[in-house]
Design an enzyme around this catalytic site. Structure first.
Site, PDB file in Angstrom:
ATOM      1  N   HIS A  56       0.836  -1.211   0.000  1.00 26.99           N
ATOM      2  CA  HIS A  56       0.000   0.000   0.000  1.00 26.99           C
ATOM      3  C   HIS A  56       0.867   1.256   0.000  1.00 26.99           C
ATOM      4  O   HIS A  56       1.444   1.640   1.017  1.00 26.99           O
ATOM      5  CB  HIS A  56      -0.923   0.007   1.231  1.00 26.99           C
ATOM      6  CG  HIS A  56      -1.958   1.092   1.178  1.00 26.99           C
ATOM      7  ND1 HIS A  56      -3.309   0.837   1.197  1.00 26.99           N
ATOM      8  CD2 HIS A  56      -1.840   2.434   1.091  1.00 26.99           C
ATOM      9  CE1 HIS A  56      -3.974   1.979   1.127  1.00 26.99           C
ATOM     10  NE2 HIS A  56      -3.099   2.971   1.060  1.00 26.99           N
ATOM     11  N   HIS A  58       1.288   5.282  -2.298  1.00 28.00           N
ATOM     12  CA  HIS A  58       0.727   6.215  -3.293  1.00 28.00           C
ATOM     13  C   HIS A  58       1.895   6.820  -4.062  1.00 28.00           C
ATOM     14  O   HIS A  58       2.405   7.892  -3.695  1.00 28.00           O
ATOM     15  CB  HIS A  58      -0.090   7.308  -2.605  1.00 28.00           C
ATOM     16  CG  HIS A  58      -1.307   6.794  -1.903  1.00 28.00           C
ATOM     17  ND1 HIS A  58      -2.584   6.977  -2.394  1.00 28.00           N
ATOM     18  CD2 HIS A  58      -1.453   6.066  -0.766  1.00 28.00           C
ATOM     19  CE1 HIS A  58      -3.467   6.392  -1.570  1.00 28.00           C
ATOM     20  NE2 HIS A  58      -2.798   5.842  -0.574  1.00 28.00           N
ATOM     21  N   GLN A 151      -9.628   9.135  -5.150  1.00 29.93           N
ATOM     22  CA  GLN A 151      -9.303   9.944  -3.959  1.00 29.93           C
ATOM     23  C   GLN A 151     -10.467  10.839  -3.521  1.00 29.93           C
ATOM     24  O   GLN A 151     -10.690  11.042  -2.335  1.00 29.93           O
ATOM     25  CB  GLN A 151      -8.074  10.816  -4.278  1.00 29.93           C
ATOM     26  CG  GLN A 151      -7.692  11.807  -3.207  1.00 29.93           C
ATOM     27  CD  GLN A 151      -6.793  11.223  -2.137  1.00 29.93           C
ATOM     28  OE1 GLN A 151      -5.682  10.784  -2.405  1.00 29.93           O
ATOM     29  NE2 GLN A 151      -7.294  11.197  -0.930  1.00 29.93           N
ATOM     30  N   HIS A 209      -9.759   1.754   0.308  1.00 31.00           N
ATOM     31  CA  HIS A 209      -9.496   2.568   1.498  1.00 31.00           C
ATOM     32  C   HIS A 209     -10.801   2.541   2.286  1.00 31.00           C
ATOM     33  O   HIS A 209     -11.789   3.149   1.866  1.00 31.00           O
ATOM     34  CB  HIS A 209      -9.166   4.011   1.112  1.00 31.00           C
ATOM     35  CG  HIS A 209      -7.753   4.217   0.683  1.00 31.00           C
ATOM     36  ND1 HIS A 209      -7.209   3.633  -0.428  1.00 31.00           N
ATOM     37  CD2 HIS A 209      -6.753   4.966   1.240  1.00 31.00           C
ATOM     38  CE1 HIS A 209      -5.950   4.010  -0.548  1.00 31.00           C
ATOM     39  NE2 HIS A 209      -5.640   4.811   0.447  1.00 31.00           N
ATOM     40  N   GLU A 212     -11.122   4.871   6.923  1.00 30.86           N
ATOM     41  CA  GLU A 212      -9.879   5.505   7.377  1.00 30.86           C
ATOM     42  C   GLU A 212     -10.253   6.765   8.147  1.00 30.86           C
ATOM     43  O   GLU A 212     -10.123   7.895   7.661  1.00 30.86           O
ATOM     44  CB  GLU A 212      -8.951   5.832   6.196  1.00 30.86           C
ATOM     45  CG  GLU A 212      -7.579   6.304   6.656  1.00 30.86           C
ATOM     46  CD  GLU A 212      -6.670   6.727   5.515  1.00 30.86           C
ATOM     47  OE1 GLU A 212      -7.122   6.746   4.359  1.00 30.86           O
ATOM     48  OE2 GLU A 212      -5.496   7.045   5.798  1.00 30.86           O
ATOM     49  N   ASP A 308       2.211   3.466   2.898  1.00 27.60           N
ATOM     50  CA  ASP A 308       1.207   4.465   2.517  1.00 27.60           C
ATOM     51  C   ASP A 308       1.828   5.667   1.816  1.00 27.60           C
ATOM     52  O   ASP A 308       1.514   5.950   0.676  1.00 27.60           O
ATOM     53  CB  ASP A 308       0.378   4.912   3.731  1.00 27.60           C
ATOM     54  CG  ASP A 308      -1.020   5.379   3.350  1.00 27.60           C
ATOM     55  OD1 ASP A 308      -1.374   5.283   2.164  1.00 27.60           O
ATOM     56  OD2 ASP A 308      -1.754   5.841   4.240  1.00 27.60           O
ATOM     57  N   TRP A 314       0.783  14.280   3.326  1.00 26.35           N
ATOM     58  CA  TRP A 314       0.185  13.644   4.502  1.00 26.35           C
ATOM     59  C   TRP A 314       1.214  13.102   5.470  1.00 26.35           C
ATOM     60  O   TRP A 314       0.941  12.886   6.638  1.00 26.35           O
ATOM     61  CB  TRP A 314      -0.748  12.501   4.049  1.00 26.35           C
ATOM     62  CG  TRP A 314      -1.905  13.042   3.287  1.00 26.35           C
ATOM     63  CD1 TRP A 314      -3.030  13.590   3.817  1.00 26.35           C
ATOM     64  CD2 TRP A 314      -2.054  13.130   1.872  1.00 26.35           C
ATOM     65  NE1 TRP A 314      -3.866  14.019   2.807  1.00 26.35           N
ATOM     66  CE2 TRP A 314      -3.286  13.744   1.610  1.00 26.35           C
ATOM     67  CE3 TRP A 314      -1.257  12.745   0.786  1.00 26.35           C
ATOM     68  CZ2 TRP A 314      -3.749  13.990   0.317  1.00 26.35           C
ATOM     69  CZ3 TRP A 314      -1.719  12.986  -0.495  1.00 26.35           C
ATOM     70  CH2 TRP A 314      -2.950  13.603  -0.719  1.00 26.35           C
TER      71      TRP A 314
HETATM   72 FE   FE2 Z   1      -3.614   5.077   1.318  1.00 28.16          FE
END
Ligand code: FE2
Length: 414
Positions: A56, A58, A151, A209, A212, A308, A314
């Site tokens: 996982h 991005h 997203q 996802h 979350e 992630d 983030w």
């Molecule tokens: Fe993610």
């Protein structure tokens, strides 16, 4: 290639492995001290394992922290604002350059299988086009699975369903989703049904996802698990994050776990990202904001760890080292009990491979691809304790990466 003095997980003694024509041709218990020929590798009694897996990440957002501005609060919401500004400027070349750099960092840490989520809430699908090219251009380093990741939602984004369908037509491997982010609960439920239909029709895998958030009322995991169970697709479905489960009460969880067990779905937890982004609405006591990793494992379910983010709006840290995430995750999830330590590498190897449906393309068995690592320690426990690293990464029977560990020398000051 011949690898000698290899220690294998859960097996006594030392072993030797032969790699021929890109495949593992034999694995045998070592009876007498072998001789090392040219091109052979001596594992020196250290662990030899299949490659690490990143289930996982991005890659389309990676290496964008600080562009155009830094996330000062460190929250998810400021991260979304920063990404909104950066996303307006992405190009295929920019996405490819950043993804390539991050894949190199992953490969340097022994990762050879990667599942990346790619934002498809973009009418031009710019990041997806870039990542489809990166998937081909990076085959010498990693096998890449691409998730069509909405997203900004499927139902909540203009033409969201059409963009998901187009992404799968263009060659994405996995159908994604983000039901807790849709405007309403009804939209969340219909997005899960839509994405499961799409996966069933196209034969793609699923990675959502899911929940979350710290909101204990976010309960899309039960919807996803029931869709997977009733369609018989559980082994092809992964629920990522599920951090709301850390806030569910035990009575609800007891019922939920029965369904999860019947569904056979897999779970990915991203503990460093979640401990950083969740719990932000709490004063004290403050929740950890991670899913119930150990409890899911003890109930017989498949759980693995992912990174992630690497240096994005983030999450500002990360260097590709999944063992850093593993060590943090073991702390965060209360998993430093000795039994957990003895099997810790499952969370970044076999369990992740199962979530990604790698099947016979993965594992140390005769006839499988000659992809493996020689680590710097002799057991799961020692790899974690010593903050070990891969010394060699072998791919298709060839050395892809080798590392010399630093040597510490003391001056004689006595
Ligand atoms: Fe993610």
């Amino acid at each position: 290639m011949h690898i000698i003095n290899a220690r294998l997980r859960n097996q006594e003694g030392l072993h030797e492995l032969n790699l021929e024509n890109g495949l593992i041709s034999s694995i045998a218990r070592q009876i007498e001290a072998p001789t090392l020929g040219p091109g052979d590798l001596d594992a020196g009694g250290n662990l030899v394992v299949p490659p690490f897996v990143e289930p996982h990440i991005h890659l389309d957002a990676t290496l964008t922290a600080g562009e155009p501005r830094w996330n000062m609060s460190g929250t998810l919401f400021e991260g979304i604002e920063c990404w909104g500004e950066r996303k307006a400027t992405i190009t295929q070349e920019d996405t490819k350059a950043r993804a390539r750099k991050t894949i190199q960092a992953l490969a340097a840490h022994g990762i050879q299988h990667v599942r990346t989520h790619v934002d498809v809430t973009d009418p031009e699908l710019t990041a997806l086009k870039a990542m489809l090219e990166v998937r081909e251009e990076s085959r010498h380093l990693v096998d890449l699975q691409i998730v069509a990741f909405p997203q900004e939602g499927i139902e909540s984004y203009h033409n969201g369903r059409e963009l998901m369908e187009e992404a799968i037509r263009m060659g994405a491997d996995v159908v994604g989703g983000i039901p807790h982010f849709e405007y309403t609960r009804d939209q969340g439920v219909s997005s899960v049904k839509f994405l499961m239909d799409l996966a069933e029709r196209s034969g793609c895998l699923v990675d959502v996802h899911c929940d979350e958030t710290d909101d204990p009322q976010s309960r899309f995991l039960e919807v996803l698990a029931e869709e997977a169970r009733s369609r018989g697709m559980g082994s092809r479905v992964t629920a990522s994050h599920t951090t709301a489960m850390g806030s569910y009460d035990n009575a609800y969880c007891a019922k939920l776990f029965r369904l999860l067990g019947h569904s056979g779905i897999s779970f990915v937890s991203c503990p460093t990202e979640s401990i950083h982004l969740q719990g932000r609405f709490d004063n004290f006591p403050k929740r950890r904001g991670v899913t119930r990793v150990n409890e899911l494992l003890e109930a017989g379910m498949n759980v693995c760890f992912g990174q992630d983010s690497i240096v994005d709006p983030w999450y500002p840290l990360g260097n590709g080292n999944i063992l850093r995430v593993l060590e943090a995750g073991l702390h965060i999830c209360h998993m430093l009990g000795y039994r957990n330590l003895q099997s810790a590498l499952d969370l970044v190897t076999d369990n992740s491979a199962r979530a990604m449906n790698l099947g016979e393309r993965y594992g140390l068995e005769r006839g499988r691809p000659a992809n493996l690592l020689i680590l710097s320690a002799e057991s799961d426990y020692e790899v974690i304790r010593s903050q070990g690293l891969p010394l060699y990464s072998v791919r298709n029977g060839e050395v892809l990466m080798k590392r010399t560990m630093p040597v510490v020398e003391f001056s004689d000051l006595s």
